[in-house]
Design a protein around this motif. Structure first.
Motif, PDB file in Angstrom:
ATOM      1  N   ILE A  10       0.840  -1.205   0.000  1.00 31.09           N
ATOM      2  CA  ILE A  10       0.000   0.000   0.000  1.00 31.09           C
ATOM      3  C   ILE A  10       0.873   1.252   0.000  1.00 31.09           C
ATOM      4  N   ALA A  11       1.862   1.281   0.890  1.00 30.95           N
ATOM      5  CA  ALA A  11       2.749   2.449   0.959  1.00 30.95           C
ATOM      6  C   ALA A  11       3.512   2.651  -0.339  1.00 30.95           C
ATOM      7  N   SER A  12       3.830   1.543  -1.021  1.00 23.99           N
ATOM      8  CA  SER A  12       4.631   1.646  -2.239  1.00 23.99           C
ATOM      9  C   SER A  12       3.820   2.095  -3.461  1.00 23.99           C
ATOM     10  N   LEU A  13       2.514   2.275  -3.301  1.00 24.12           N
ATOM     11  CA  LEU A  13       1.738   2.886  -4.388  1.00 24.12           C
ATOM     12  C   LEU A  13       2.267   4.287  -4.690  1.00 24.12           C
ATOM     13  N   GLY A  14       2.818   4.929  -3.660  1.00 24.59           N
ATOM     14  CA  GLY A  14       3.447   6.235  -3.875  1.00 24.59           C
ATOM     15  C   GLY A  14       4.630   6.134  -4.814  1.00 24.59           C
ATOM     16  N   SER A  15       5.353   5.020  -4.750  1.00 25.32           N
ATOM     17  CA  SER A  15       6.495   4.848  -5.645  1.00 25.32           C
ATOM     18  C   SER A  15       6.048   4.478  -7.056  1.00 25.32           C
ATOM     19  N   PHE A  16       4.895   3.802  -7.185  1.00 18.43           N
ATOM     20  CA  PHE A  16       4.330   3.571  -8.518  1.00 18.43           C
ATOM     21  C   PHE A  16       4.043   4.910  -9.193  1.00 18.43           C
ATOM     22  N   LEU A  17       3.429   5.814  -8.429  1.00 19.32           N
ATOM     23  CA  LEU A  17       3.133   7.149  -8.954  1.00 19.32           C
ATOM     24  C   LEU A  17       4.423   7.923  -9.219  1.00 19.32           C
ATOM     25  N   PHE A  18       5.421   7.723  -8.373  1.00 22.73           N
ATOM     26  CA  PHE A  18       6.755   8.291  -8.554  1.00 22.73           C
ATOM     27  C   PHE A  18       7.287   7.902  -9.929  1.00 22.73           C
ATOM     28  N   GLY A  19       7.276   6.593 -10.239  1.00 23.96           N
ATOM     29  CA  GLY A  19       7.786   6.116 -11.528  1.00 23.96           C
ATOM     30  C   GLY A  19       6.980   6.636 -12.700  1.00 23.96           C
ATOM     31  N   PHE A  20       5.664   6.619 -12.552  1.00 24.20           N
ATOM     32  CA  PHE A  20       4.791   7.088 -13.629  1.00 24.20           C
ATOM     33  C   PHE A  20       5.039   8.566 -13.910  1.00 24.20           C
ATOM     34  N   GLU A  21       5.082   9.357 -12.856  1.00 24.13           N
ATOM     35  CA  GLU A  21       5.270  10.809 -12.987  1.00 24.13           C
ATOM     36  C   GLU A  21       6.591  11.146 -13.673  1.00 24.13           C
ATOM     37  N   THR A  22       7.649  10.432 -13.329  1.00 22.00           N
ATOM     38  CA  THR A  22       8.961  10.763 -13.890  1.00 22.00           C
ATOM     39  C   THR A  22       9.105  10.321 -15.343  1.00 22.00           C
ATOM     40  N   ALA A  23       8.409   9.244 -15.751  1.00 19.32           N
ATOM     41  CA  ALA A  23       8.596   8.710 -17.105  1.00 19.32           C
ATOM     42  C   ALA A  23       7.555   9.174 -18.111  1.00 19.32           C
ATOM     43  N   VAL A  24       6.366   9.577 -17.648  1.00 22.13           N
ATOM     44  CA  VAL A  24       5.272   9.878 -18.570  1.00 22.13           C
ATOM     45  C   VAL A  24       5.613  11.043 -19.500  1.00 22.13           C
ATOM     46  N   ILE A  25       6.458  11.949 -19.043  1.00 22.28           N
ATOM     47  CA  ILE A  25       6.801  13.120 -19.849  1.00 22.28           C
ATOM     48  C   ILE A  25       7.530  12.727 -21.136  1.00 22.28           C
ATOM     49  N   SER A  26       8.137  11.537 -21.163  1.00 19.95           N
ATOM     50  CA  SER A  26       8.871  11.106 -22.359  1.00 19.95           C
ATOM     51  C   SER A  26       7.956  11.022 -23.576  1.00 19.95           C
ATOM     52  N   GLY A  27       6.683  10.679 -23.356  1.00 20.50           N
ATOM     53  CA  GLY A  27       5.756  10.575 -24.476  1.00 20.50           C
ATOM     54  C   GLY A  27       5.158  11.904 -24.891  1.00 20.50           C
ATOM     55  N   ALA A  28       5.163  12.853 -23.963  1.00 23.87           N
ATOM     56  CA  ALA A  28       4.497  14.132 -24.223  1.00 23.87           C
ATOM     57  C   ALA A  28       5.451  15.263 -24.565  1.00 23.87           C
ATOM     58  N   GLU A  29       6.754  15.094 -24.269  1.00 22.00           N
ATOM     59  CA  GLU A  29       7.665  16.240 -24.338  1.00 22.00           C
ATOM     60  C   GLU A  29       7.791  16.848 -25.733  1.00 22.00           C
ATOM     61  N   GLN A  30       7.815  16.027 -26.778  1.00 21.03           N
ATOM     62  CA  GLN A  30       7.955  16.580 -28.126  1.00 21.03           C
ATOM     63  C   GLN A  30       6.655  17.231 -28.600  1.00 21.03           C
ATOM     64  N   ILE A  31       5.511  16.657 -28.218  1.00 18.20           N
ATOM     65  CA  ILE A  31       4.209  17.245 -28.565  1.00 18.20           C
ATOM     66  C   ILE A  31       4.064  18.612 -27.902  1.00 18.20           C
ATOM     67  N   ILE A  32       4.428  18.679 -26.618  1.00 20.91           N
ATOM     68  CA  ILE A  32       4.321  19.921 -25.862  1.00 20.91           C
ATOM     69  C   ILE A  32       5.285  20.973 -26.407  1.00 20.91           C
ATOM     70  N   GLN A  33       6.460  20.537 -26.826  1.00 22.47           N
ATOM     71  CA  GLN A  33       7.439  21.467 -27.403  1.00 22.47           C
ATOM     72  C   GLN A  33       6.863  22.161 -28.638  1.00 22.47           C
ATOM     73  N   LYS A  34       6.186  21.397 -29.484  1.00 23.86           N
ATOM     74  CA  LYS A  34       5.585  21.963 -30.694  1.00 23.86           C
ATOM     75  C   LYS A  34       4.358  22.802 -30.353  1.00 23.86           C
ATOM     76  N   LEU A  35       3.557  22.330 -29.390  1.00 23.72           N
ATOM     77  CA  LEU A  35       2.319  23.020 -29.027  1.00 23.72           C
ATOM     78  C   LEU A  35       2.589  24.450 -28.560  1.00 23.72           C
ATOM     79  N   TRP A  36       3.582  24.607 -27.674  1.00 23.04           N
ATOM     80  CA  TRP A  36       3.879  25.923 -27.121  1.00 23.04           C
ATOM     81  C   TRP A  36       5.142  26.552 -27.732  1.00 23.04           C
ATOM     82  N   GLN A  37       5.640  25.926 -28.811  1.00 22.22           N
ATOM     83  CA  GLN A  37       6.790  26.447 -29.563  1.00 22.22           C
ATOM     84  C   GLN A  37       7.949  26.803 -28.629  1.00 22.22           C
TER      85      GLN A  37
END
Length: 422
Positions: A10-37
């Motif tokens: 249960i306590a380690s669900l925080g670390s699941f969110l930790f991993g998700f939060e740190t890696a999810v940007i890899s899929g969005a970073e190029q889209i966001i770069q173009k969106l806001w130039q």
């Protein structure tokens, strides 16, 4: 299931969110770069703002956990994750997006301290490596899940909003489940709440530990000569952990593969293999950490990391670049078996009870400080030169050699109670 395992999960669900939060940007970073130039500097800030938040979170985590307890701070972390997910998904301005990414980073920074400390304090000595290592397992599970959802959402209109917003679901679950875990009995003893500590030990099916070093509610200064050795060990291990380049590789995985000539779709697919490899070899590392110890894993993993980073460097230079995926998978496997398996376990156990949260906070702050620097610099270097990727990976390989020499001097802590280590 033993109570200690249930509470750890249960306590380690925080670390699941930790991993998700740190890696999810890899899929969005190029889209966001173009969106806001965004130019390279703003783009680097967009990716690393979360890491700046982790530094802030890690700095205050120890004091907050010592003052208010481990459990209330885990609740606070869960709420921050929820706010970050929802806020990032609906943000209409770049500045607002940065703010909510910062919230997520603060949550990561705090949970990177409090999660392992809580688990180490409820775990029996013989299983402490495995139990505290659950934190790392859940981190890489979160990373893998982020890569998978990124791939699934990549064709959707406004895909980046789905990629970032989906984290709200596990964050809400984390909030609901936290009420079932007990407070750390060692924290209760240090705050002279003996009867409550007995109840916690009973819930854990463990014997009551009456003598806990540093049994005082007064503020203890971490920066004393008595704590110099664990401070040096924690700071240097956290430093070398990031000097391998692991976070830059995880954050910019699709970009790295596009640099090597892969199509956009394949560039998003490859990170799923990275996440899967990370998860598999972390599970292996956690299953053997209490048998072989921390030091052997670190040394053997360094050899593999050096070899595969060197191969990846030349792959980015155009030499056998078709094998780049295998080189990076080899590096990820070596990292997961060594640095990945050991870092949070070591930081949570190397300090005495009375300064554990403060010490872990210092080690975590160091970790995130250099993660932020590495991640911010990466796009600037690789966009500034066609050989940028080659030199970056070559630098990581050299730093692994230096880390190998450092590890030769660290003590082994397997099989010892926290009081014995102190």
């Amino acid at each position: 299931m033993k109570p200690v395992w249930k509470f750890t999960l249960i306590a380690s669900l925080g670390s699941f969110l930790f991993g998700f939060e740190t890696a999810v940007i890899s899929g969005a970073e190029q889209i966001i770069q173009k969106l806001w130039q965004l130019d390279p500097i703003k783009h680097g800030l967009t990716v690393s703002i979360s890491l700046i938040g982790t530094i802030l979170g890690a700095v205050v985590a120890g004091r907050l956990a010592d003052r208010y307890g481990r459990k209330p701070i885990l609740y606070f972390v869960a709420v921050l994750y929820l706010l970050s997910a929802i806020g990032c998904a609906i943000a209409s301005l770049w500045e607002l997006f940065l703010l909510f990414r910062l919230f997520g980073g603060i949550a990561v920074g705090i949970s990177s301290v409090v999660g392992p400390v809580y688990t180490s304090e409820i775990a029996p000595a013989k299983d402490r490596g495995k139990l505290t290592g659950t934190f790392q397992i859940m981190i890489v599970t979160g990373i893998f899940t982020a890569y998978l959802t990124n791939f699934l959402f990549m064709q959707e209109t406004g895909s980046w909003r789905y990629m970032l917003g989906i984290m709200a679901l596990p964050a809400a679950l984390f909030i609901l489940l936290l009420k079932y875990i007990p407070e750390s009995p060692r924290w209760l003893l240090q705050h002279r709440q003996v009867e409550k500590a007995k109840i916690s030990f009973n819930l854990l099916n463990q014997s009551f530990i009456e003598d806990v070093q540093g049994n005082s509610v007064g503020k203890i200064n971490l920066f004393k000569k008595a704590y110099a050795k664990p401070i040096i060990l924690a700071v240097l291990l956290a430093f070398f952990n990031q000097m391998t380049g692991i976070n830059a590789i995880l954050y910019y995985a699709p970009r790295i593969f596009e640099m090597a000539g892969f199509s956009a779709k394949l560039a998003y697919l490859q990170p799923i293999f990275i996440g899967g490899t990370n998860l598999l070899f972390t599970l292996i590392g956690m299953s053997i950490i209490d048998r072989f110890g921390r030091k052997k894993l670190l040394l053997s993993g360094a050899v593999g990391m050096f070899l595969f980073l060197l191969l990846a460097a030349f792959g980015l230079k155009g030499i056998n670049s078709e094998f780049l995926l295998y080189y990076i998978l080899g590096f990820i496997a070596s990292f997961a078996l060594s640095q990945g398996a050991v870092i949070w376990v070591f930081l949570a156990e190397i300090f005495p009870n009375e300064v554990r949260a403060q010490g872990s906070s210092l080690g975590s702050t160091t970790h995130w400080l250099f993660a932020a620097i590495i991640s911010w610099i990466f796009p600037i270097v690789v966009e500034g030169s066609t050989l940028g990727g080659f030199y970056v990976f070559l630098f990581y390989a050299v730093m692994v050699i230096v880390s190998f020499i450092f590890v030769l001097f660290i003590p082994e802590t397997k099989g010892k109670s926290l009081e014995e280590i102190a």
